[in-house]
Enzyme design. Structure first.
Site, PDB file in Angstrom:
ATOM      1  N   ILE A 100       2.783   5.350  -0.309  1.00 32.99           N
ATOM      2  CA  ILE A 100       3.912   4.752  -1.042  1.00 32.99           C
ATOM      3  C   ILE A 100       3.452   4.082  -2.337  1.00 32.99           C
ATOM      4  CG2 ILE A 100       5.642   2.884  -0.900  1.00 32.99           C
ATOM      5  CD1 ILE A 100       6.429   3.972   1.856  1.00 32.99           C
TER       6      ILE A 100
ATOM      7  N   THR B 279     -17.907  -0.100  10.595  1.00 35.40           N
ATOM      8  CA  THR B 279     -16.966  -1.228  10.638  1.00 35.40           C
ATOM      9  C   THR B 279     -16.065  -1.164  11.870  1.00 35.40           C
ATOM     10  OG1 THR B 279     -16.991  -1.654   8.273  1.00 35.40           O
ATOM     11  CG2 THR B 279     -14.976  -2.252   9.440  1.00 35.40           C
TER      12      THR B 279
ATOM     13  N   LYS C 205     -10.731   4.126  15.416  1.00 30.62           N
ATOM     14  CA  LYS C 205      -9.780   3.100  15.885  1.00 30.62           C
ATOM     15  C   LYS C 205      -9.578   3.239  17.396  1.00 30.62           C
ATOM     16  CE  LYS C 205      -7.851   0.364  13.959  1.00 30.62           C
ATOM     17  NZ  LYS C 205      -8.226  -1.029  13.564  1.00 30.62           N
TER      18      LYS C 205
ATOM     19  N   THR D 215      -3.547   1.108  15.565  1.00 33.36           N
ATOM     20  CA  THR D 215      -2.608   2.015  14.919  1.00 33.36           C
ATOM     21  C   THR D 215      -2.021   3.009  15.919  1.00 33.36           C
ATOM     22  OG1 THR D 215      -2.547   3.879  13.362  1.00 33.36           O
ATOM     23  CG2 THR D 215      -4.678   3.371  14.295  1.00 33.36           C
ATOM     24  N   ASP D 216      -0.846   3.527  15.596  1.00 32.64           N
ATOM     25  CA  ASP D 216      -0.261   4.578  16.441  1.00 32.64           C
ATOM     26  C   ASP D 216      -1.031   5.891  16.332  1.00 32.64           C
ATOM     27  OD1 ASP D 216       0.533   5.274  13.848  1.00 32.64           O
ATOM     28  OD2 ASP D 216       2.674   5.344  14.298  1.00 32.64           O
ATOM     29  N   GLU D 217      -1.910   6.004  15.321  1.00 29.96           N
ATOM     30  CA  GLU D 217      -2.633   7.276  15.134  1.00 29.96           C
ATOM     31  C   GLU D 217      -3.589   7.576  16.280  1.00 29.96           C
ATOM     32  OE1 GLU D 217      -4.266   8.092  11.329  1.00 29.96           O
ATOM     33  OE2 GLU D 217      -2.724   6.963  10.281  1.00 29.96           O
TER      34      GLU D 217
ATOM     35  N   TYR E  45     -11.066   8.533  11.016  1.00 36.40           N
ATOM     36  CA  TYR E  45     -10.461   7.192  11.039  1.00 36.40           C
ATOM     37  C   TYR E  45      -9.833   6.888  12.393  1.00 36.40           C
ATOM     38  CZ  TYR E  45      -6.702   3.763  10.634  1.00 36.40           C
ATOM     39  OH  TYR E  45      -5.853   2.714  10.883  1.00 36.40           O
TER      40      TYR E  45
ATOM     41  N   ILE F 159     -18.011  -8.131   9.338  1.00 37.02           N
ATOM     42  CA  ILE F 159     -17.743  -8.361  10.770  1.00 37.02           C
ATOM     43  C   ILE F 159     -18.874  -7.824  11.657  1.00 37.02           C
ATOM     44  CG2 ILE F 159     -15.215  -8.483  10.612  1.00 37.02           C
ATOM     45  CD1 ILE F 159     -15.214  -5.531  11.707  1.00 37.02           C
TER      46      ILE F 159
HETATM   47  P1  NAD Z   1      -6.955  -2.291   4.195  1.00 39.87           P
HETATM   48  O1  NAD Z   1      -7.920  -1.183   3.968  1.00 39.87           O
HETATM   49  O2  NAD Z   1      -5.916  -2.593   3.191  1.00 39.87           O
HETATM   50  O3  NAD Z   1      -7.744  -3.640   4.463  1.00 39.87           O
HETATM   51  C1  NAD Z   1      -8.910  -3.704   5.229  1.00 39.87           C
HETATM   52  C2  NAD Z   1      -9.620  -5.029   4.930  1.00 39.87           C
HETATM   53  O4  NAD Z   1     -10.784  -5.112   5.772  1.00 39.87           O
HETATM   54  C3  NAD Z   1     -10.099  -5.150   3.483  1.00 39.87           C
HETATM   55  O5  NAD Z   1      -9.801  -6.442   2.985  1.00 39.87           O
HETATM   56  C4  NAD Z   1     -11.604  -4.936   3.593  1.00 39.87           C
HETATM   57  O6  NAD Z   1     -12.339  -5.622   2.584  1.00 39.87           O
HETATM   58  C5  NAD Z   1     -11.883  -5.511   4.965  1.00 39.87           C
HETATM   59  N1  NAD Z   1     -13.105  -4.961   5.572  1.00 39.87           N
HETATM   60  C6  NAD Z   1     -13.474  -3.648   5.644  1.00 39.87           C
HETATM   61  N2  NAD Z   1     -14.673  -3.541   6.264  1.00 39.87           N
HETATM   62  C7  NAD Z   1     -15.032  -4.799   6.602  1.00 39.87           C
HETATM   63  C8  NAD Z   1     -16.179  -5.345   7.262  1.00 39.87           C
HETATM   64  N3  NAD Z   1     -17.168  -4.549   7.702  1.00 39.87           N
HETATM   65  N4  NAD Z   1     -16.247  -6.671   7.456  1.00 39.87           N
HETATM   66  C9  NAD Z   1     -15.250  -7.488   6.999  1.00 39.87           C
HETATM   67  N5  NAD Z   1     -14.167  -7.030   6.347  1.00 39.87           N
HETATM   68  C10 NAD Z   1     -14.062  -5.710   6.157  1.00 39.87           C
HETATM   69  O7  NAD Z   1      -6.308  -1.949   5.617  1.00 39.87           O
HETATM   70  P2  NAD Z   1      -4.846  -2.272   6.180  1.00 39.87           P
HETATM   71  O8  NAD Z   1      -3.954  -1.153   5.846  1.00 39.87           O
HETATM   72  O9  NAD Z   1      -4.482  -3.654   5.814  1.00 39.87           O
HETATM   73  O10 NAD Z   1      -5.145  -2.190   7.738  1.00 39.87           O
HETATM   74  C11 NAD Z   1      -5.528  -3.369   8.448  1.00 39.87           C
HETATM   75  C12 NAD Z   1      -5.605  -3.058   9.924  1.00 39.87           C
HETATM   76  O11 NAD Z   1      -4.335  -2.598  10.386  1.00 39.87           O
HETATM   77  C13 NAD Z   1      -6.596  -1.943  10.272  1.00 39.87           C
HETATM   78  O12 NAD Z   1      -7.249  -2.288  11.472  1.00 39.87           O
HETATM   79  C14 NAD Z   1      -5.725  -0.714  10.455  1.00 39.87           C
HETATM   80  O13 NAD Z   1      -6.307   0.182  11.363  1.00 39.87           O
HETATM   81  C15 NAD Z   1      -4.476  -1.345  11.037  1.00 39.87           C
HETATM   82  N6  NAD Z   1      -3.225  -0.601  10.817  1.00 39.87           N
HETATM   83  C16 NAD Z   1      -2.840  -0.240   9.554  1.00 39.87           C
HETATM   84  C17 NAD Z   1      -1.618   0.398   9.360  1.00 39.87           C
HETATM   85  C18 NAD Z   1      -1.128   0.779   7.977  1.00 39.87           C
HETATM   86  O14 NAD Z   1      -0.062   1.371   7.859  1.00 39.87           O
HETATM   87  N7  NAD Z   1      -1.829   0.453   6.907  1.00 39.87           N
HETATM   88  C19 NAD Z   1      -0.816   0.699  10.464  1.00 39.87           C
HETATM   89  C20 NAD Z   1      -1.238   0.333  11.745  1.00 39.87           C
HETATM   90  C21 NAD Z   1      -2.453  -0.339  11.905  1.00 39.87           C
HETATM   91  O1  TDX Z   2      -0.721  11.136  -2.150  1.00 39.90           O
HETATM   92  C1  TDX Z   2      -0.382  11.281  -0.974  1.00 39.90           C
HETATM   93  N1  TDX Z   2       0.550  12.233  -0.652  1.00 39.90           N
HETATM   94  C2  TDX Z   2       0.974  12.446   0.613  1.00 39.90           C
HETATM   95  O2  TDX Z   2       1.825  13.317   0.856  1.00 39.90           O
HETATM   96  C3  TDX Z   2      -0.932  10.462   0.100  1.00 39.90           C
HETATM   97  C4  TDX Z   2      -1.970   9.413  -0.209  1.00 39.90           C
HETATM   98  C5  TDX Z   2      -0.468  10.685   1.369  1.00 39.90           C
HETATM   99  N2  TDX Z   2       0.450  11.644   1.636  1.00 39.90           N
HETATM  100  C6  TDX Z   2       0.970  11.809   3.013  1.00 39.90           C
HETATM  101  C7  TDX Z   2      -0.045  11.833   4.120  1.00 39.90           C
HETATM  102  C8  TDX Z   2       0.706  11.187   5.269  1.00 39.90           C
HETATM  103  O3  TDX Z   2       1.513  12.154   5.937  1.00 39.90           O
HETATM  104  O4  TDX Z   2       1.762  10.641   3.255  1.00 39.90           O
HETATM  105  C9  TDX Z   2       1.638  10.190   4.595  1.00 39.90           C
HETATM  106  C10 TDX Z   2       1.102   8.763   4.605  1.00 39.90           C
HETATM  107  O5  TDX Z   2      -0.231   8.808   4.147  1.00 39.90           O
HETATM  108  P1  TDX Z   2      -1.179   7.495   4.117  1.00 39.90           P
HETATM  109  O6  TDX Z   2      -0.540   6.440   3.297  1.00 39.90           O
HETATM  110  O7  TDX Z   2      -2.553   7.939   3.781  1.00 39.90           O
HETATM  111  O8  TDX Z   2      -1.057   6.993   5.622  1.00 39.90           O
HETATM  112  P2  TDX Z   2      -1.431   7.635   7.046  1.00 39.90           P
HETATM  113  O9  TDX Z   2      -2.481   8.667   6.921  1.00 39.90           O
HETATM  114  O10 TDX Z   2      -0.151   7.988   7.727  1.00 39.90           O
HETATM  115  O11 TDX Z   2      -2.101   6.343   7.743  1.00 39.90           O
HETATM  116  C11 TDX Z   2      -1.522   5.023   7.545  1.00 39.90           C
HETATM  117  O12 TDX Z   2      -0.772   4.627   8.672  1.00 39.90           O
HETATM  118  C12 TDX Z   2      -1.464   4.395   9.855  1.00 39.90           C
HETATM  119  C13 TDX Z   2      -2.619   3.999   7.283  1.00 39.90           C
HETATM  120  O13 TDX Z   2      -3.370   4.383   6.150  1.00 39.90           O
HETATM  121  C14 TDX Z   2      -3.507   3.836   8.491  1.00 39.90           C
HETATM  122  O14 TDX Z   2      -4.450   2.797   8.249  1.00 39.90           O
HETATM  123  C15 TDX Z   2      -2.640   3.456   9.656  1.00 39.90           C
HETATM  124  O15 TDX Z   2      -3.422   3.441  10.832  1.00 39.90           O
END
Ligand code: NAD
Ligand code: TDX
Length: 332
Positions: free
Chosen positions: A189, A97, A152, A121-123, A148, A59
Site C-alpha cells: 500500500i 532475527t 515466523k 502473522t497469518d502467513e 519469511y 534481540i
Molecule cells: P517492520 O519491518 O516495519 O519493523 C520491524 C522492526 O524490527 C524494525 O524497526 C527493525 O529495525 C526491527 N528489527 C529487525 N531486526 C531486529 C533485530 N535483530 N533486533 C532488534 N530489532 C530488529 O515490520 P512490521 O511490519 O512492523 O512487523 C512487525 C511484526 O508484526 C513482525 O513480527 C511481523 O511478522 C508481524 N506482522 C506484520 C504484519 C504486517 O502486515 N506488516 C502482519 C502480521 C504480523
Molecule cells: O509492489 C507490490 N505489488 C504487489 O502487487 C508489492 C510490494 C506487493 N504486491 C502484492 C503482493 C501481496 O499479494 O501485494 C500484496 C501485499 O504485499 P506485501 O505488502 O509485501 O505484504 P504480504 O506479502 O502480504 O505480507 C504482509 O502481511 C503479512 C507483511 O509484509 C508481512 O510482514 C505480514 O506477515
C-alpha cells in the site's frame, strides 16, 4: 503502572503500538530496536521522553536482552525481518532475527520470569483458494510458503515449546495484513501511494487476483493490548477485521482516491511462490476477550493513510529511490 519492553518498536506495527500505549495506558515503554533499514527513530517523534525510551540493539544479543528483561514487567515482541520479497532475495537475516532472536528473548523470559507476548502473522498458515469458504482459525495447520513465513512459523513453535517445557508465561497472536501510518515504502500500500505522489505508475504483481485481509495497525494494537491484559497463558489468538480485498481492487481504489485514472498502473513480474489468499476468522478473540475493530470502513482508513503519506514525505523520502531500484532489478 507497568514497564513494557517493546521489541521492534521503531518499525511499522511496533511504533503504532507504542503510540497506542502512550495514548490509552499509563505504562512506561522501552523500545529495543536494531534500527535496520526498516526501523526509524522518527516514528517515535513527539512521544513523551519520560514515558518512552529507545535502546538501539539486537534481540539476538543476550546481554542487552537480559538487562532489559530485568527491568520489564512484560515484553511484546514485534522485532522481525518482515518483508517477503527480501526473504526471497536473501533469507539469512530472517533466520538470524526471527529464529535466533526469538530464541534469545525466550531464554531471557525464562530466566527473568517475565510475561511475554509474541507477535506473528497469518502467513504461517499458507494460503487459501479464492473460492474456499474457509478462513484461518487457531487450529489451522501450519503450512508456510516463503522464507519469511517459515521463519515466523518456526518462531511461533519455539514460543509454544518454551511455554510447555519451561513454563514461560507467553501468549501469541497471528494477525492479517496491516495498513496505516509509519509503514515502510517497500510494502504494497505505501509503495503504491508514494508511487502516485512521485508520478510513478503503481506496480501490481501478476494479475492482481491475490487476496489480503486488511486491518488498520491501530486495531492490531488494541487487540494486542487486550490479549496482554486478559489473554490466557499459552493461548494463540487470531487478529483480523474482515477486510478481504484483492490487490487489483486496492490499487484501483488508491488511484481513484488520489484523483488518477483507476487503470493507470502496470502489471509486473509475479512474486515467486505468491500466496493466493489469506483470511482470518477472529471469533475467539471477539467472543473470549470482547475485542472489536474500530476501523470498519477500508476506504476511509485508506483515505487517512494516503493523507498521512502526503503530509509526511520527509519520513519516507530517503527510502524511496533505493526501494524502487531493488524492485526494478527484479522486474517488479
Ligand atoms: P517492520 O519491518 O516495519 O519493523 C520491524 C522492526 O524490527 C524494525 O524497526 C527493525 O529495525 C526491527 N528489527 C529487525 N531486526 C531486529 C533485530 N535483530 N533486533 C532488534 N530489532 C530488529 O515490520 P512490521 O511490519 O512492523 O512487523 C512487525 C511484526 O508484526 C513482525 O513480527 C511481523 O511478522 C508481524 N506482522 C506484520 C504484519 C504486517 O502486515 N506488516 C502482519 C502480521 C504480523
Ligand atoms: O509492489 C507490490 N505489488 C504487489 O502487487 C508489492 C510490494 C506487493 N504486491 C502484492 C503482493 C501481496 O499479494 O501485494 C500484496 C501485499 O504485499 P506485501 O505488502 O509485501 O505484504 P504480504 O506479502 O502480504 O505480507 C504482509 O502481511 C503479512 C507483511 O509484509 C508481512 O510482514 C505480514 O506477515
Amino acid at each position: 503502572m507497568s514497564r513494557i519492553l517493546v521489541t521492534g518498536g521503531a518499525g511499522f506495527i511496533g511504533s503504532n503500538f507504542v503510540h497506542h500505549l502512550v495514548e490509552h495506558t499509563d505504562h512506561t515503554i522501552t523500545v529495543l530496536d536494531k534500527l535496520t533499514y526498516a526501523g526509524n527513530r522518527a516514528s517515535l517523534d513527539g512521544l513523551p521522553a519520560d514515558r518512552v525510551t529507545l535502546v538501539e540493539g539486537d534481540i539476538a544479543d543476550a546481554e542487552i536482552v537480559d538487562d532489559l528483561f530485568a527491568d520489564a514487567d512484560a515484553v511484546v515482541h514485534y522485532a522481525a525481518e518482515s518483508h517477503n520479497d527480501n526473504s526471497l532475495n536473501d533469507p539469512r537475516p530472517f533466520l538470524d532475527t526471527n529464529i535466533i532472536g526469538t530464541y534469545t528473548l525466550l531464554e531471557a523470559a525464562r530466566r527473568r520470569k517475565v510475561r511475554f507476548h509474541h507477535i506473528s502473522t497469518d502467513e504461517v498458515y499458507g494460503d487459501l483458494e479464492l473460492d474456499d469458504p474457509a478462513r484461518f482459525t487457531e487450529s489451522t495447520p501450519y503450512n508456510p510458503s516463503s522464507p519469511y513465513s517459515s521463519t515466523k512459523a518456526g518462531s511461533d513453535l519455539l514460543v509454544r515449546a518454551w511455554v510447555r517445557s519451561f513454563g514461560v508465561e507467553a501468549t501469541l497472536s497471528n494477525c492479517s495484513n496491516n495498513y496505516g501510518p509509519y509503514q515502510h515504502v517497500e510494502k504494497f500500500i505505501p509503495r503504491q501511494i508514494t508511487n502516485v505522489i512521485r508520478g510513478i505508475r503503481p506496480k501490481l504483481y501478476g494479475a492482481g487476483q491475490n487476496v489480503r485481509d486488511w486491518i488498520h495497525a491501530d486495531d492490531h494494537s488494541s487487540a494486542v493490548l487486550r490479549i496482554l491484559e486478559s489473554g490466557r497463558i499459552g493461548e494463540t489468538y487470531l487478529i483480523g477485521a474482515d477486510g478481504e480485498k484483492n490487490n487489483k481492487d486496492v490499487v484501483e481504489l488508491i488511484l481513484s482516491l488520489m484523483g488518477e485514472a483507476p487503470d493507470a498502473y502496470d502489471h509486473v513480474t509475479d512474486r515467486a511462490g505468491h500466496d493466493l489468499r489469506y483470511a482470518i476468522d477472529s471469533t475467539k478473540l471477539r467472543t473470549e476477550l470482547g475485542w472489536q475493530p474500530r476501523y470498519r470502513d477500508f476506504e476511509s482508513g485508506l483515505r487517512e493513510t494516503i493523507q498521512w503519506y502526503r503530509d509526511n514525505e520527509a519520513w519516507w523520502a530517503a527510502d524511496k529511490d533505493g526501494v524502487e531500484a531493488f524492485y526494478a532489478a527484479r522486474g517488479q
